[in-house]
Design a protein around this motif. Structure first.
Motif, mmCIF file in Angstrom:
data_model
loop_
_atom_site.group_PDB
_atom_site.id
_atom_site.type_symbol
_atom_site.label_atom_id
_atom_site.label_comp_id
_atom_site.label_asym_id
_atom_site.label_seq_id
_atom_site.Cartn_x
_atom_site.Cartn_y
_atom_site.Cartn_z
ATOM 1 N N THR A 1 56.911 40.555 41.557
ATOM 2 C CA THR A 1 55.661 40.369 42.294
ATOM 3 C C THR A 1 54.567 41.228 41.682
ATOM 4 O O THR A 1 54.741 42.433 41.522
ATOM 5 N N THR B 1 53.754 43.463 48.622
ATOM 6 C CA THR B 1 55.020 43.148 47.960
ATOM 7 C C THR B 1 56.121 42.926 48.999
ATOM 8 O O THR B 1 56.877 41.948 48.925
ATOM 9 N N PRO C 1 55.165 35.761 42.030
ATOM 10 C CA PRO C 1 53.942 35.796 42.832
ATOM 11 C C PRO C 1 52.888 36.694 42.193
ATOM 12 O O PRO C 1 53.201 37.746 41.618
ATOM 13 N N TYR C 2 51.645 36.268 42.310
ATOM 14 C CA TYR C 2 50.501 37.040 41.834
ATOM 15 C C TYR C 2 49.504 37.110 42.977
ATOM 16 O O TYR C 2 49.054 36.084 43.483
ATOM 17 N N LEU D 1 55.645 39.584 50.967
ATOM 18 C CA LEU D 1 56.112 38.413 50.217
ATOM 19 C C LEU D 1 57.636 38.339 50.187
ATOM 20 O O LEU D 1 58.210 37.254 50.255
ATOM 21 N N LYS D 2 58.280 39.497 50.109
ATOM 22 C CA LYS D 2 59.749 39.528 50.140
ATOM 23 C C LYS D 2 60.257 39.065 51.504
ATOM 24 O O LYS D 2 61.134 38.211 51.593
ATOM 25 N N PRO E 1 60.697 41.419 44.756
ATOM 26 C CA PRO E 1 59.690 42.445 44.531
ATOM 27 C C PRO E 1 59.534 42.847 43.063
ATOM 28 O O PRO E 1 58.442 43.234 42.628
ATOM 29 N N LYS F 1 60.517 36.409 48.189
ATOM 30 C CA LYS F 1 60.177 36.652 46.780
ATOM 31 C C LYS F 1 60.765 37.967 46.296
ATOM 32 O O LYS F 1 60.882 38.940 47.043
#
Length: 68
Positions: free
Chosen positions: A39, A25, A2-3, A28-29, A36, A34
């Motif tokens: 990320t 971060t 991820p960005y 998203l996790k 970390p 996602k």
């Protein structure tokens, strides 16, 4: 990987930036599962003279709003 690119007009402190990076971060996790470790979070800061809304700069809008 991820960005996430965060764009803000005000200068944030180093502590605030660290909190944003950690928070995004973790979000998203938690939401997307996602990793970390992979990320990437980038924070870009812009002068209020270089950011416009509704045909005027943020600087002008803030100046106008404080004069009310």
């Amino acid at each position: 990987m991820p960005y996430v690119n965060i764009r803000i007009t005000d200068q944030a402190t180093a502590d605030q930036k660290a909190e944003l990076i950690a928070g995004v971060t973790n979000l998203l996790k938690d939401v997307l599962g996602k990793n970390p470790a992979t990320t990437v979070v980038v924070i870009e800061e812009f002068s209020t003279d270089n950011w416009g809304i509704g045909g005027e700069s943020v600087t002008a809008r803030r100046k106008r709003d404080t004069q009310r």
